[in-house]
Design a protein around this motif. Sequence first.
Motif, PDB file in Angstrom:
ATOM      1  N   ARG A   1       2.490   1.419  -3.301  1.00  0.00           N
ATOM      2  CA  ARG A   1       1.510   2.123  -4.395  1.00  0.00           C
ATOM      3  C   ARG A   1       1.034   3.617  -4.170  1.00  0.00           C
ATOM      4  O   ARG A   1       0.891   4.316  -5.191  1.00  0.00           O
ATOM      5  CB  ARG A   1       0.303   1.235  -4.446  1.00  0.00           C
ATOM      6  CG  ARG A   1      -0.995   1.711  -5.192  1.00  0.00           C
ATOM      7  CD  ARG A   1      -1.864   0.701  -5.299  1.00  0.00           C
ATOM      8  NE  ARG A   1      -2.634   0.534  -3.845  1.00  0.00           N
ATOM      9  CZ  ARG A   1      -3.527  -0.192  -3.644  1.00  0.00           C
ATOM     10  NH1 ARG A   1      -4.189  -1.202  -4.569  1.00  0.00           N
ATOM     11  NH2 ARG A   1      -4.226  -0.255  -2.448  1.00  0.00           N
ATOM     12  N   ALA A   2       1.074   4.253  -2.975  1.00  0.00           N
ATOM     13  CA  ALA A   2       0.623   5.514  -2.851  1.00  0.00           C
ATOM     14  C   ALA A   2       1.740   6.400  -3.540  1.00  0.00           C
ATOM     15  O   ALA A   2       1.472   7.638  -3.738  1.00  0.00           O
ATOM     16  CB  ALA A   2       0.630   5.905  -1.385  1.00  0.00           C
TER      17      ALA A   2
ATOM     18  N   ARG B   1       3.963   5.274  -6.212  1.00  0.00           N
ATOM     19  CA  ARG B   1       4.191   4.861  -7.217  1.00  0.00           C
ATOM     20  C   ARG B   1       5.622   4.129  -7.296  1.00  0.00           C
ATOM     21  O   ARG B   1       6.210   4.201  -8.213  1.00  0.00           O
ATOM     22  CB  ARG B   1       3.816   5.572  -8.630  1.00  0.00           C
ATOM     23  CG  ARG B   1       2.489   6.140  -8.517  1.00  0.00           C
ATOM     24  CD  ARG B   1       2.237   7.113  -9.794  1.00  0.00           C
ATOM     25  NE  ARG B   1       0.863   7.310  -9.927  1.00  0.00           N
ATOM     26  CZ  ARG B   1       0.262   8.248 -11.059  1.00  0.00           C
ATOM     27  NH1 ARG B   1       1.130   8.550 -11.771  1.00  0.00           N
ATOM     28  NH2 ARG B   1      -0.906   8.372 -10.932  1.00  0.00           N
TER      29      ARG B   1
ATOM     30  N   SER C   1       0.754  -1.134  -0.116  1.00  0.00           N
ATOM     31  CA  SER C   1       0.061   0.126  -0.183  1.00  0.00           C
ATOM     32  C   SER C   1       0.801   1.199  -0.004  1.00  0.00           C
ATOM     33  O   SER C   1       0.599   2.397  -0.812  1.00  0.00           O
ATOM     34  CB  SER C   1      -1.007   0.119   1.438  1.00  0.00           C
ATOM     35  OG  SER C   1      -1.710   1.264   1.129  1.00  0.00           O
ATOM     36  N   ALA C   2       1.838   1.397   0.880  1.00  0.00           N
ATOM     37  CA  ALA C   2       2.692   2.331   0.877  1.00  0.00           C
ATOM     38  C   ALA C   2       3.613   2.630  -0.398  1.00  0.00           C
ATOM     39  O   ALA C   2       3.856   3.701  -0.946  1.00  0.00           O
ATOM     40  CB  ALA C   2       3.747   2.137   1.753  1.00  0.00           C
TER      41      ALA C   2
END
Length: 298
Positions: free
Chosen positions: A62-63, A65, A59-60
């Motif tokens: 992806r935030a 990219r 998640s981190a």
Amino acid sequence: MTATERFLCADAARIRGDPMVGTAPHGFVWILIEYRGAWPANGFDGLDLEPGTKALVFSAARAVRARILLVRRHGRRRPEGPGRWAVLRYETSGAHRQQWGTWSGDEDLAEIAGALGAPGELGCPPVVLVCAHGQHDTCCAVRGRPVGRTLSERWPDLVWECTHVGGDRFAANVVVVPDGVYYGGLDARSSVTALEEHLADRIHAEHLRGYTDLFPPQQAAVAAVLRRFGPAGRHDYAVAATFRDNDHWRISITGRPSPPTAFEVEVRAYRTPPCQLTCRGPATSSAVAYEVTSIRVG
């Protein structure tokens, strides 16, 4: 091809003459995780890690990219002690940042999420990644591992083998981070030359796939200038403006050496004929390629 012959996508791409310029994936942040076991075909996604920690890291990443890559030293040698992780960040100023840590248990990887929000350190040497992900694509192993061995013998502290970086058919692929420079079509000899020149801040158009801070037509434009006027430093050229008209681009590039030079580069995009692009993908597909149609100075 007979039933006994093995299809190798990198061999086929060379026979076809596939252009590799403009094929560097766009990105500014990389997460490296040293993983000494077998790499799943899908890399980090396939690891059997503690679910909460894995979800937090994913998640981190992806935030912002960020791209997550598993890494190891050549030869799968298993050094004593914990594994390492790193967050590497590209900055347009050239002041690239890195933050490193270690992990023994899965939960230790949660520190990566915090590192993604931290400034990181300046002045660290670059990290050289050689794609050797044979579980993802045969050519990454066949062509990548000899390059990984050669570069590791020369620069043991800089070089890591890594999971899939994209562009299997351009193996051997080498990525220098956080510089954000992709090289392809390398072998043992050409990889040493390319890296020697890179570390001296002289980037050549030969074997250059592109810069990850630029989009594909911009990558093609900068590579064309390097090919026409010779090697230059990573930040010696900057894209000043980009204009698009359907499948055509006009790209303005400024040179930082004194006195500054301006270039107008015209680029055309086109689709290649359908073919098998990877070793493990039997379905045929086409790719977008970029052709520079003109370069004007001034």
